[in-house]
Design a protein around this motif. Structure first.
Motif, PDB file in Angstrom:
ATOM      1  N   LEU A  47      85.976  46.826  14.038  1.00  0.00           N
ATOM      2  CA  LEU A  47      85.283  46.845  12.749  1.00  0.00           C
ATOM      3  C   LEU A  47      83.780  46.902  13.011  1.00  0.00           C
ATOM      4  CD1 LEU A  47      87.314  44.016  11.005  1.00  0.00           C
ATOM      5  CD2 LEU A  47      87.265  46.398  10.260  1.00  0.00           C
ATOM      6  N   ILE A  48      83.123  47.858  12.360  1.00  0.00           N
ATOM      7  CA  ILE A  48      81.677  47.968  12.450  1.00  0.00           C
ATOM      8  C   ILE A  48      81.154  47.679  11.047  1.00  0.00           C
ATOM      9  CG2 ILE A  48      79.724  49.443  13.057  1.00  0.00           C
ATOM     10  CD1 ILE A  48      81.779  49.206  15.358  1.00  0.00           C
ATOM     11  N   ASP A  49      80.357  46.635  10.916  1.00  0.00           N
ATOM     12  CA  ASP A  49      79.895  46.238   9.585  1.00  0.00           C
ATOM     13  C   ASP A  49      81.052  46.210   8.584  1.00  0.00           C
ATOM     14  OD1 ASP A  49      77.255  45.739  10.127  1.00  0.00           O
ATOM     15  OD2 ASP A  49      76.619  47.793   9.732  1.00  0.00           O
ATOM     16  N   TYR A 103      87.756  59.489  11.027  1.00  0.00           N
ATOM     17  CA  TYR A 103      86.782  60.068  10.088  1.00  0.00           C
ATOM     18  C   TYR A 103      85.365  59.577  10.291  1.00  0.00           C
ATOM     19  CZ  TYR A 103      91.134  61.418   8.047  1.00  0.00           C
ATOM     20  OH  TYR A 103      92.383  61.940   7.886  1.00  0.00           O
ATOM     21  N   ASN A 104      85.211  58.342  10.794  1.00  0.00           N
ATOM     22  CA  ASN A 104      83.837  57.838  10.938  1.00  0.00           C
ATOM     23  C   ASN A 104      83.393  57.669  12.387  1.00  0.00           C
ATOM     24  OD1 ASN A 104      85.144  55.493  11.726  1.00  0.00           O
ATOM     25  ND2 ASN A 104      84.962  54.520   9.708  1.00  0.00           N
ATOM     26  N   ILE A 105      84.252  58.054  13.323  1.00  0.00           N
ATOM     27  CA  ILE A 105      83.949  57.808  14.732  1.00  0.00           C
ATOM     28  C   ILE A 105      82.698  58.565  15.205  1.00  0.00           C
ATOM     29  CG2 ILE A 105      85.536  59.581  15.666  1.00  0.00           C
ATOM     30  CD1 ILE A 105      85.069  56.165  17.266  1.00  0.00           C
ATOM     31  N   ARG A 106      82.517  59.804  14.749  1.00  0.00           N
ATOM     32  CA  ARG A 106      81.362  60.588  15.188  1.00  0.00           C
ATOM     33  C   ARG A 106      80.053  59.949  14.762  1.00  0.00           C
ATOM     34  NH1 ARG A 106      81.758  64.974  18.614  1.00  0.00           N
ATOM     35  NH2 ARG A 106      79.536  64.535  18.572  1.00  0.00           N
ATOM     36  N   ALA A 107      80.017  59.509  13.519  1.00  0.00           N
ATOM     37  CA  ALA A 107      78.800  58.868  13.015  1.00  0.00           C
ATOM     38  C   ALA A 107      78.498  57.607  13.830  1.00  0.00           C
ATOM     39  CB  ALA A 107      78.970  58.518  11.537  1.00  0.00           C
ATOM     40  N   TRP A 108      79.544  56.872  14.175  1.00  0.00           N
ATOM     41  CA  TRP A 108      79.382  55.662  14.981  1.00  0.00           C
ATOM     42  C   TRP A 108      78.864  56.012  16.376  1.00  0.00           C
ATOM     43  CZ3 TRP A 108      78.344  50.992  15.988  1.00  0.00           C
ATOM     44  CH2 TRP A 108      78.811  50.341  17.123  1.00  0.00           C
ATOM     45  N   GLN A 109      79.479  57.036  16.994  1.00  0.00           N
ATOM     46  CA  GLN A 109      79.059  57.433  18.345  1.00  0.00           C
ATOM     47  C   GLN A 109      77.590  57.839  18.370  1.00  0.00           C
ATOM     48  OE1 GLN A 109      82.120  60.332  19.057  1.00  0.00           O
ATOM     49  NE2 GLN A 109      83.386  58.911  20.219  1.00  0.00           N
ATOM     50  N   ASN A 110      77.123  58.416  17.277  1.00  0.00           N
ATOM     51  CA  ASN A 110      75.723  58.843  17.233  1.00  0.00           C
ATOM     52  C   ASN A 110      74.740  57.674  17.170  1.00  0.00           C
ATOM     53  OD1 ASN A 110      76.391  61.516  17.440  1.00  0.00           O
ATOM     54  ND2 ASN A 110      76.440  61.846  15.221  1.00  0.00           N
ATOM     55  N   THR A 111      75.216  56.491  16.849  1.00  0.00           N
ATOM     56  CA  THR A 111      74.315  55.332  16.807  1.00  0.00           C
ATOM     57  C   THR A 111      74.299  54.587  18.144  1.00  0.00           C
ATOM     58  OG1 THR A 111      75.957  53.703  16.100  1.00  0.00           O
ATOM     59  CG2 THR A 111      74.895  54.975  14.353  1.00  0.00           C
ATOM     60  N   LEU A 112      75.166  55.019  19.073  1.00  0.00           N
ATOM     61  CA  LEU A 112      75.305  54.304  20.341  1.00  0.00           C
ATOM     62  C   LEU A 112      74.454  54.908  21.437  1.00  0.00           C
ATOM     63  CD1 LEU A 112      79.182  54.042  20.461  1.00  0.00           C
ATOM     64  CD2 LEU A 112      77.600  52.161  20.064  1.00  0.00           C
ATOM     65  N   GLY A 113      73.933  54.055  22.293  1.00  0.00           N
ATOM     66  CA  GLY A 113      73.246  54.534  23.481  1.00  0.00           C
ATOM     67  C   GLY A 113      73.944  53.980  24.703  1.00  0.00           C
ATOM     68  N   LEU A 165      83.623  52.894  22.314  1.00  0.00           N
ATOM     69  CA  LEU A 165      83.007  54.229  22.282  1.00  0.00           C
ATOM     70  C   LEU A 165      83.905  55.245  21.578  1.00  0.00           C
ATOM     71  CD1 LEU A 165      81.693  54.487  25.978  1.00  0.00           C
ATOM     72  CD2 LEU A 165      80.332  54.063  23.940  1.00  0.00           C
ATOM     73  N   GLY A 166      85.129  54.835  21.266  1.00  0.00           N
ATOM     74  CA  GLY A 166      86.056  55.745  20.605  1.00  0.00           C
ATOM     75  C   GLY A 166      86.726  56.698  21.575  1.00  0.00           C
ATOM     76  N   LEU A 167      86.681  56.390  22.869  1.00  0.00           N
ATOM     77  CA  LEU A 167      87.297  57.265  23.873  1.00  0.00           C
ATOM     78  C   LEU A 167      88.768  56.925  24.051  1.00  0.00           C
ATOM     79  CD1 LEU A 167      84.432  57.197  26.535  1.00  0.00           C
ATOM     80  CD2 LEU A 167      84.843  58.890  24.743  1.00  0.00           C
ATOM     81  N   ILE A 168      89.137  55.707  23.667  1.00  0.00           N
ATOM     82  CA  ILE A 168      90.517  55.246  23.770  1.00  0.00           C
ATOM     83  C   ILE A 168      90.911  54.698  22.409  1.00  0.00           C
ATOM     84  CG2 ILE A 168      91.891  53.281  24.606  1.00  0.00           C
ATOM     85  CD1 ILE A 168      90.658  53.549  27.284  1.00  0.00           C
ATOM     86  N   ARG A 169      92.113  55.065  21.967  1.00  0.00           N
ATOM     87  CA  ARG A 169      92.602  54.533  20.701  1.00  0.00           C
ATOM     88  C   ARG A 169      93.532  53.349  21.016  1.00  0.00           C
ATOM     89  NH1 ARG A 169      94.018  57.630  15.824  1.00  0.00           N
ATOM     90  NH2 ARG A 169      93.525  59.482  17.026  1.00  0.00           N
TER      91      ARG A 169
END
Ligand code: ADP
Ligand code: ADP
Length: 232
Positions: free
Chosen positions: A63-65, A72-82, A52-56
Motif C-alpha cells: 500500500l502506498i498512501d 494500473y498504478n505501478i508505472r506512476a509509482w515506479q516514476n517516483t522511485l530512485g 519496485l513492482g518487479l515481482i508480484r
C-alpha cells in the motif's frame, strides 16, 4: 501517514519449497530513513523487488498512501522511485553525464545537475572522468570509491526528484554503502525524502530512524539501533 506498507506479503520463487517472503509486514513512514537488515537470503532483495513492482506477491499487498499497488498504478509509482545501484555508472562518461544519464543533451538542466551534485557532495567531481580516461586537456581520470559511486546514483535520483531513494548494499561491488554516505543522506534529506537502506550488518544502518531485522522472509524485530542492540 504511513507512506509505504508491506501487508502480509508472501512470495515463493518457482521451484522453491521455502517462501522467500513469509508473511512480511512492515511500515515505512513518509520522509523517514529506514534500514532493512538481514543475512544473505533473509529476503531483502526480494522485498525490494516487490516494492519496485518487479515481482508480484503470491499473497498480501503493498500500500502506498493507502492505495494498493496494481497493474494500473505501478508505472506512476515506479516514476517516483530512485533506485541507486552502482551499476548505473557509465565508465566512459563524466560524472555530470552520469547524473544526466539518458537525457537528450538539449534537455539537460545544468543548474539542476549542479544542485543534485551539490546535495550528493560531488561538487569537486562534477566534470571529472573516471579512471582510465583522459580529458581533452590531457587530465587523467580519477578512481572512484564505492561511496562516490553511490553518491552518483543519489545525485541521479535527486535530478529526477525521486520521492523515495533505495540504497542497496548488495549491489555495491566495492565498499558498499559507506556510513558517511548514509549519514549525509540522513542529515540532508531527513524529513524531505523517504530513504530505504538495505544492509547485511546492523552497524551499517545505525543512524536510520527505524530498522527492520529480517530473517527467513519475515520481520524478526524492529526499532532503533539502540533498541535492537539491547534486545538482540
Ligand atoms: P545478497 O545477500 O548480497 O543480496 P544473495 O547472494 O542473497 O546476495 O543474492 C544476490 C542476488 O542473486 C539476489 O538479488 C537474487 O536475485 C539472486 N539469487 C539469490 N539466490 C538465488 C537463487 N537461489 N537462485 C537464483 N538467484 C538467486
Ligand atoms: P537477501 O537479499 O536478503 O540476501 P533474497 O531476497 O535475495 O535475500 O533471497 C531470499 C530467498 O529467496 C533466498 O532463499 C534465496 O536463495 C531465494 N532467491 C532469491 N532470488 C531467487 C531467484 N531468482 N530464484 C530462486 N530463489 C531465489
Amino acid at each position: 501517514k504511513d507512506f509505504i506498507l508491506f501487508e502480509n506479503i508472501v512470495f515463493r520463487y518457482p521451484g522453491k519449497n521455502e517462501a522467500a517472503l513469509n508473511n512480511l509486514s512492515l511500515t515505512i513512514p513518509a520522509n523517514h530513513v529506514v534500514g532493512l537488515v538481514g543475512l544473505s537470503g533473509a529476503g531483502k532483495s526480494t522485498a525490494i523487488d516487490v516494492l519496485l513492482g518487479l515481482i508480484r506477491p503470491d499473497q498480501g499487498q503493498i500500500l502506498i498512501d493507502q492505495t494498493s499497488l496494481t497493474d494500473y498504478n505501478i508505472r506512476a509509482w515506479q516514476n517516483t522511485l530512485g533506485f541507486v545501484p552502482q551499476s548505473i555508472f557509465l565508465s566512459d562518461a563524466s560524472i555530470r553525464d552520469n547524473i544526466a544519464f539518458g537525457l537528450p543533451p538539449e534537455e539537460i538542466d545544468e543548474a539542476r545537475v549542479k544542485f543534485a551534485a551539490h546535495m550528493a557532495n560531488l561538487d569537486e567531481l562534477l566534470m571529472k572522468l573516471p579512471d582510465g580516461l583522459e580529458t581533452h586537456v590531457g587530465e587523467r581520470g580519477i578512481q572512484l570509491s564505492g561511496g562516490q559511486r553511490q553518491r552518483i546514483g543519489i545525485a541521479r535520483a535527486l535530478y529526477d526528484d525521486a520521492k523515495v531513494l533505495i540504497l542497496d548494499e548488495a549491489t555495491s561491488a566495492l565498499d558498499g554503502i559507506t556510513e558517511k554516505v548514509i549519514m549525509d543522506a540522513i542529515h540532508k534529506f531527513s524529513g524531505s525524502k523517504t530513504i530505504i537502506m538495505i544492509a547485511h550488518r546492523l552497524a551499517t544502518v545505525k543512524q536510520c530512524h527505524k530498522i527492520y531485522l529480517l530473517e527467513q522472509g519475515c520481520v524478526l524485530d524492529h526499532g532503533t539501533y539502540d533498541e535492537l542492540i539491547s534486545r538482540n
